[in-house]
Structure formats: C-alpha cells, structure tokens
Design a protein around this motif. Structure first.
Motif, short mmCIF file in Angstrom:
data_model
loop_
_atom_site.label_atom_id
_atom_site.label_comp_id
_atom_site.label_asym_id
_atom_site.label_seq_id
_atom_site.Cartn_x
_atom_site.Cartn_y
_atom_site.Cartn_z
N ASP A 64 0.80 -1.23 0.00
CA ASP A 64 0.00 0.00 0.00
C ASP A 64 0.83 1.28 0.00
OD1 ASP A 64 -2.53 -1.25 0.05
OD2 ASP A 64 -2.39 -1.55 2.22
N LEU A 99 2.82 2.85 -2.13
CA LEU A 99 2.68 3.73 -3.30
C LEU A 99 1.33 4.43 -3.30
CD1 LEU A 99 4.29 1.51 -6.09
CD2 LEU A 99 5.30 3.49 -4.94
N ALA A 100 0.28 3.71 -2.93
CA ALA A 100 -1.05 4.31 -2.88
C ALA A 100 -1.14 5.37 -1.78
CB ALA A 100 -2.11 3.23 -2.65
N PHE A 101 -0.55 5.08 -0.62
CA PHE A 101 -0.59 6.04 0.49
C PHE A 101 0.12 7.35 0.12
CE2 PHE A 101 -1.74 4.22 4.82
CZ PHE A 101 -2.58 3.25 4.30
N ASP A 161 0.55 8.37 -3.12
CA ASP A 161 0.08 8.79 -4.44
C ASP A 161 1.23 8.77 -5.45
OD1 ASP A 161 -1.74 9.58 -6.39
OD2 ASP A 161 -1.48 11.72 -5.97
N GLN A 205 3.40 6.47 -8.54
CA GLN A 205 3.35 5.39 -9.52
C GLN A 205 4.56 4.49 -9.35
OE1 GLN A 205 0.67 4.97 -11.59
NE2 GLN A 205 -0.16 6.71 -10.43
N SER A 254 5.10 -3.42 -6.56
CA SER A 254 3.67 -3.45 -6.90
C SER A 254 3.38 -3.67 -8.37
CB SER A 254 3.00 -2.16 -6.42
OG SER A 254 3.13 -2.03 -5.03
N HIS A 255 4.19 -3.09 -9.28
CA HIS A 255 3.87 -3.21 -10.70
C HIS A 255 4.47 -4.46 -11.33
CE1 HIS A 255 7.86 -1.52 -10.74
NE2 HIS A 255 7.96 -1.63 -12.04
N ASN A 306 -5.80 10.08 1.56
CA ASN A 306 -6.59 10.34 0.35
C ASN A 306 -5.93 11.36 -0.57
OD1 ASN A 306 -8.56 8.51 1.07
ND2 ASN A 306 -9.89 10.04 2.02
N GLY A 352 -2.54 11.64 -0.73
CA GLY A 352 -1.19 11.19 -1.01
C GLY A 352 -0.14 12.02 -0.31
#
Length: 386
Positions: free
Chosen positions: A166, A168-170, A172, A174, A211-212, A333, A335
């Motif tokens: 998580d 990268l999402a936290f 924001d 890529q 992640s990718h 939300n 980032g």
C-alpha cells in the motif's frame, strides 16, 4: 582497529601471497576444504573471506553460504563475469564479485569488507511490524520515513508486501524501480544514479516497491533481499521497512537485517494477543534487543490501558502515537504525509517523537547477531509462526 582475520577458500598461493603483502596487519587463514573454519571474528576482529570459484563453482557456493551465514563478509573470485554466476554468488550471500586477475579490484573489494564503509555503519534499518492487519502499520511507516527525511537523514522506504503493498497508494506514487530492479543493478548504481532512478515523494523520501511486477515476486529470495539492504545501507541514513505481515523467509531476512523492530499494536484484544505471540517467537530467535513496542492510535480512557498492553505483551511500551483518524484519512486520500496535511495533529507529533526516540539509538554492529533466519528454520519453528 584490531587485526582482522581474512579467510581464504580455493585461492591460489600466488594470490594469497599478494594479499599477505597488501594486508600485512591481517591474519590470512586458508580454509582447505572449507569445513571446520574458524570463528568469524576472533577477539572482536573484523572478519572477511575470499572464495574462489576456480575449478568447482558449486563447492565454492557452498562455502560462501556457510561463511555468510556465520556473519563473514565474502568476496567471490570468478574466472568470468557471467551474469548467472554473479547472481548465484549474491544469492549465496557474497558481498562482492571480482574477476580473477584483477588484483587492484580484489584488494579494493576486500579492504571494503575488512573496514566497512562508514556510511553503512551509520545507517539504520527500521522494520515496522504490525501485530495484526489493520493497526496502522503503513501509516506509521510512511510518516516515520518522512520524519527521518525532515530530520536531515537520507531516507529510503521499502514496501515488502510483495503482492498487495500500500505504500505507493498512500503516497500517491506510480510504480518505479522495483526491488528486483535494484537487486539486478546494484553493481552499476552509484548514489547519484540510485537517487535519480528510484521513485521520490515530494518529501524527499525515496521509495522501492514491487507493486507493478507482482508476477515476479517469487524471485525475491532471502539472500538477495539481504544483499540489497546491505547495499542500501551505503547510500541512505535511514531505511524503513513496511509490508511485513508474517514470518516467511523473506520477512525473517528483513527482520534479521533490521536494527530496530517496531512491534505495532492497538488497544484491542486481538492485536494485543497477537503481539504476545510475536514477542514469544522473536525472543526465541534472540531478537529481544531489537524489539520496541509501539501503541498506535492511542486513546486515553480505554479499558485496555498502556499498563495492560505492556503486561500482556511482555514488553515495556517504547512510545505511543495518539489517534487522529480524520487527519490520517485526509492525508492518505491526498497522497500526503501527516506533516503536510496536519502539522499540529497529535498523531503528527507522536510520529515526530518516535523518530526522535529512534534517532537516539546507538549504532549497532548488526552482523554480530546470530541469523534469525537460520535460527527460525534450523529449529523447526515454522509452525509457531502460523
């Protein structure tokens, strides 16, 4: 510095003679068949080894594994710079791979291992280990990394949840250079190239995740991860590990490399009970001196008080991080780090205080500790982690 012990396995007499001349203050010890080698460091002396792959590479790899598992820093000597050969050596635990005949490079590589890089000695690895899912481990890891960076420490944040991380999402971000990318290119990455390659948050924190490239996650082996962390120690003052959720081999290798293990718990019965199970296992692995109990989302007035948490888990509480859920959600939300979104939040201040506490910890010689990975699987304790 006390006289170092340099072990030799399969190294030709002419090369040994040149190394004796180069390292006159060191004790050069031939290993013969590689069995029954002396202790890695006698009388506190730093120990390193040169292992030649000439003649019998498989035997050489076995010796590398034996020595590296005992805490010896190994330089491998190969006849060709074959990528598969280099990768095999790194997987076995080698620190360096040098082409046979390059005496200057061999001396340089061995000198680095006998007298490790000071920036690597100064570096600290902090593992954030949630007692259970949902206790805010990633929030703590990302904001702790930000706090270290603001404190003037070059910081790298690594997401070791290889399938559904998580971080990268936290933040924001890529996906950029993955863990496998770093492992494959360690020998060609200097500090400037590393910084320009890794994905960077606005705070300055560099981030590495998988992640990718989830489909390749099973290629990340414990020895490769250990090699990567040793490499990153040379370039970053603080390395924060997130995504640790179990006691699988890769996770244990990460915990083994860490200088501090932050066991994160909340004031809930399942979290406290799971924390006790984690402590019991980590104590049997000999990691007591690394453990710090962190109460996240702390609230006064709850039935499960800090005293109850400490008594049940069996550890003193090192720090509490107050609960400010609305501020945390806004930051995630957007980032952003809490410091950017809510600089006056009690949670922000709690993270800053934790970073200051960890920053006061003395630099350990982590490699003098027994390997947690070796202890875990040698003792057949895998069931205890389930």
């Amino acid at each position: 510095m006390q006289s170092a012990t340099i072990l030799m396995s399969g190294v030709r007499p002419a090369i040994q003679a040149r190394l004796r001349s180069e390292f006159q203050d060191a004790e050069i010890v031939p290993l013969g068949d590689g069995r029954g080698h002396p202790a890695p460091a006698r009388n506190g002396a730093t120990s390193a080894a040169v292992v030649s792959l000439d003649g019998d590479p498989e035997r050489g790899f076995r010796v590398v594994r034996e020595l590296s598992s005992a805490g010896v820093r190994v330089v491998v000597l190969g006849l060709t710079k074959d990528p598969d050969l280099i990768l095999h050596a790194m997987r076995a635990g080698a620190r360096e791979f040098v082409l046979a005949g390059d005496d200057a490079e061999l001396a340089r590589a061995l000198r680095d291992q006998v007298k490790p890089n000071r920036s690597a000695d100064a570096s600290r690895i902090y593992a954030v280990f949630p007692a259970k899912g949902g206790v805010g481990g990633t929030t703590l890891a990302t904001n702790l990394a930000g706090a270290f960076q603001r404190g003037g420490n070059r910081t790298c944040l690594i997401d070791l949840n290889l399938n559904m991380g998580d971080v990268l999402a936290f933040l924001d971000l890529q996906g950029g250079y993955s863990i496998l990318d770093v492992i494959a290119n360690m020998r060609r990455l200097d500090r400037q190239l590393l910084d320009s390659t890794l994905v960077q948050h606005a705070s300055g924190v560099r981030v590495i995740a998988q992640s990718h490239r989830i489909e390749e996650s099973d290629r990340i082996e414990p020895a490769l991860l250990s090699s990567m962390l040793r490499f990153l120690r040379q370039h970053y003052r603080a390395i924060v590990l997130d995504g640790l959720r179990s006691f699988d081999e890769v996770s244990v290798a990460a915990l083994d490399a860490a200088d501090e293990i932050m066991l994160v718990v909340t004031q809930e019965v399942p979290a406290v009970r799971d924390a006790r199970r984690c402590v019991d296992l980590l104590r049997r692995l000999g990691a007591d001196d690394k453990l710090k109990l962190i109460v996240n989302r702390f609230q006064k007035g709850l039935q499960i008080t800090p005293a109850v948490v400490s008594e049940t888990v069996g550890l003193p509480i090192a720090a509490t991080v107050p609960n400010d859920y609305p501020a945390v959600i806004r930051a995630v939300n957007r980032g952003q780090l809490l410091f950017e979104e809510a600089p006056r939040s009690a949670t922000t201040k709690g993270v800053e205080q934790l970073a200051a506490l960890l920053g006061r910890a003395p630099a350990d010689e982590a490699e003098t500790r027994p390997s947690l990975l070796k202890r875990l699987f040698a003792r057949g304790m895998g069931h205890a982690a389930q």
